[in-house]
Design a protein around this motif. Sequence first.
Motif, PDB file in Angstrom:
ATOM      1  N   THR A 195       0.830  -1.202   0.000  1.00  0.00           N
ATOM      2  CA  THR A 195       0.000   0.000   0.000  1.00  0.00           C
ATOM      3  C   THR A 195       0.865   1.252   0.000  1.00  0.00           C
ATOM      4  OG1 THR A 195      -1.596  -1.229   1.315  1.00  0.00           O
ATOM      5  CG2 THR A 195      -1.912   1.139   1.175  1.00  0.00           C
ATOM      6  N   LEU A 198       2.654   1.855  -3.432  1.00  0.00           N
ATOM      7  CA  LEU A 198       1.800   2.333  -4.512  1.00  0.00           C
ATOM      8  C   LEU A 198       1.323   3.755  -4.238  1.00  0.00           C
ATOM      9  CD1 LEU A 198       0.691   1.473  -7.210  1.00  0.00           C
ATOM     10  CD2 LEU A 198      -1.438   0.856  -6.097  1.00  0.00           C
ATOM     11  N   LEU A 199       1.002   4.020  -2.975  1.00  0.00           N
ATOM     12  CA  LEU A 199       0.526   5.354  -2.615  1.00  0.00           C
ATOM     13  C   LEU A 199       1.611   6.393  -2.927  1.00  0.00           C
ATOM     14  CD1 LEU A 199      -2.038   6.497  -1.368  1.00  0.00           C
ATOM     15  CD2 LEU A 199      -0.923   6.445   0.853  1.00  0.00           C
ATOM     16  N   VAL A 202       1.915   6.831  -6.712  1.00  0.00           N
ATOM     17  CA  VAL A 202       0.793   7.591  -7.265  1.00  0.00           C
ATOM     18  C   VAL A 202       0.974   9.079  -6.964  1.00  0.00           C
ATOM     19  CG1 VAL A 202      -1.662   8.065  -6.922  1.00  0.00           C
ATOM     20  CG2 VAL A 202      -0.897   5.738  -7.315  1.00  0.00           C
ATOM     21  N   CYS A 289      -5.572   5.196  -3.995  1.00  0.00           N
ATOM     22  CA  CYS A 289      -4.822   4.857  -5.219  1.00  0.00           C
ATOM     23  C   CYS A 289      -5.797   4.541  -6.346  1.00  0.00           C
ATOM     24  CB  CYS A 289      -3.929   3.647  -4.991  1.00  0.00           C
ATOM     25  SG  CYS A 289      -2.509   3.981  -3.965  1.00  0.00           S
TER      26      CYS A 289
END
Lengths: 482, 77
Positions: A195, A198-199, A202, A289
Motif C-alpha cells: 500500500t 503504490l501510494l 501515485v 490509489c
Amino acid sequence: MNKALILPLALYIVANLALGLYVSRKHRSQSLEDFYLAGRSLGGFVLALTLVTTFASASSFIGGPGIASRLGLSWVYLALIQVPTAWVTLGVLGKRFAIVARRTQCLTITGFLEGRFQSKGVARCASLALMIFFLAAMTAQFVGGARLFQAVTGLNYQLCLFLFTGTVALYTCFGGARAVALTDTLQGFVMMTGTALLLFAVARGAGGFSAAFAALEAKDPALVSVHGPGGAVSWPQLVSFWALVCFAVVGLPHTAGRCLSYNTSRAMHRAMVVSTPVMTFILLGMTLCGAFAPLFLSGVESDLMMPTLAIKLLPGWAAGIFLAGPIAGMMSTLDSQLLQMAATVTQDLTRLGHGDEKKAHRWARLLTLILGLVVCLLALNPPELLVWLNLFALGGLEAVFLWPLVLGLYWEKGGSCAAYCSMLCGLGSYFLFRHIPLGGAHEVLPTLVVSLVGYVIGAYVGPQPDAQLLEPYFNDSFRRPE
Amino acid sequence: MNRFAQSNREALYALGLAGLYALVWWGGSLLEGKGYLFGMPLWFAISCVFGPLLFCLLPPVMIKLFYRDIDLGDDDE
C-alpha cells in the motif's frame, strides 16, 4: 514474463511455507486447542494483524480500488465506514466471550452455539451454512488469486492455482492456528508495504496529493463528490454497507474465531489499539490509489486496474511486492476459513477421533489438507451454483451467525427455538430480499432486522433452556465443579 | 469486581465509539462544496482523513479510561 516481478512473489510464497514449517517444529504439542486456537495464547500485536488481514481480502486490493477508479472519492468514503470494524469485533464479543469459551472449552463458534443453546441441531445447521458459504467464498477467492497470479506471471492457470492452494493448505496443515497467525502477520506487513509503495508512486506520478485532487476534479467534478458520478453511492447503500462490513462483521465465524484465541485481556486491548490504524491505512491508501488511477490509465477493466497501475508506476521489484499484497489478502482470509472449516467438520459435524486427542489432532490436519484439495478442485472448474452462492456468502454468514452469537452471549432468554428462528428467518429473507427493490440498499440490512425479530419471537415462544446449564454463560462467579 | 458486568460495559463503550465515528464520518459529508483543506476537498479531509486519524488515536484513550485488565480464566480465586 518479468523476472523482477516474480522474485518477490516467489520469495514471499517460500517465506510463508517456511514459517508454517518452523511453527510446526517449534510447537510439537498435539492438542486440539493448540491446533485450532493457537493454545489461546496470541499476543496483542499478532492478534491485531491476524484480525485485520483475515478481514481484508483481495477485494481490498483489487475489487474495491477498481470500483474506486470509476466512482472516485465516493467509494473511498464508502470504504472508510470500516474503520471501527476491528475494535467493534473485539469489543462487542469482548472478554465475556473469552471467559465463557475458556469455561466451556469450546473451540469453534458453532461449538459455542451448541453449548449455549443446548442443541446439536443448532450447531449442525450453523455448521452446514458455514460449510456451504465458506466453500463458495473460498472457491471464488482461489479463482481470483490464481487469475491474478496468471495475469502477472504468465504461468498457466492450473499451475498458479496449485501453487497458491498448495501453499495455503500446507502451512495451515503443518502449523494450525499458530502458523495462520504468524503468516497473517507477515502478510499484514506485505499488505502495508504494498500500500505504501503504490501510494507513494501515485503521489509522485501526479505531482503531489494536492495536484492529484485538483486533476481529479478537473477531470470530472463528480469524482470528488460524496455520492459519486450520477449519485452512484446513495445513502441507503452507505447505511446498509455499514451494517454489512462494519457492524455485522462481529458475526463472521472466521473473525469471531479470533476472539477465542488471545491470551490475556491486555492482548485484546493492545489488538484494539494496533488494528485500527493498520486497517485504516490499508483501506484509505488502497482506495485512494484506485480513485487516482484514472489520472494514469484509461480503458482498463476494473479488476485489472490496480495490477496494471502498479506495473506502470512502480519498478519491477516494487510491483512484485505490491502484487504480493492482494495475494496476501487472499491467503490470510483463506487460511482462517480453511482452519475454521476443518474445525467445524471434526468438532461439530462428525466426531472424528473423539475422545482421543492425538487421533483428533491427526484428523484435523488431514482434513485441512483434504478440504484444501477439494476447494482447489472446485476452483479448477467452478460450478455455477458456487459462483452464485458466493454473492451471498458474506451477508449469508452474518444472517446466520450474528444474533445467535451476540444475543446468545448477552441475553439469558432464548433457547434453541430462538436460534433456529433467527437463522432460518435470516437466511430465508436474505434470499427473498434479493428479489425486492430496496432503493439501493444492500439486502443484508432488512435481513438482519428479520433475523433479530426471529430471535426475539423464538425466545419468547420457545421453551427456556435448562437454567443450570446456562450458569457458565451468565453467572460470573460460576466455577467448574472439580 | 464482576467481570461480566465490566465486559458488558466495555462492549457498550466499543459500540458507542463506533457510533461516534459514524457521526463524524457522516457529519463530514455535510461539508461538501465548502472549500478545501491541504488541497483536499474539505468534506473528504474531515470524513476520510482526519476523522479516521482521530479515531485511530481514540481506542487507546477509551481503553485507558474505561477498560480493565481482568483474568479470563476461572481458577485464580
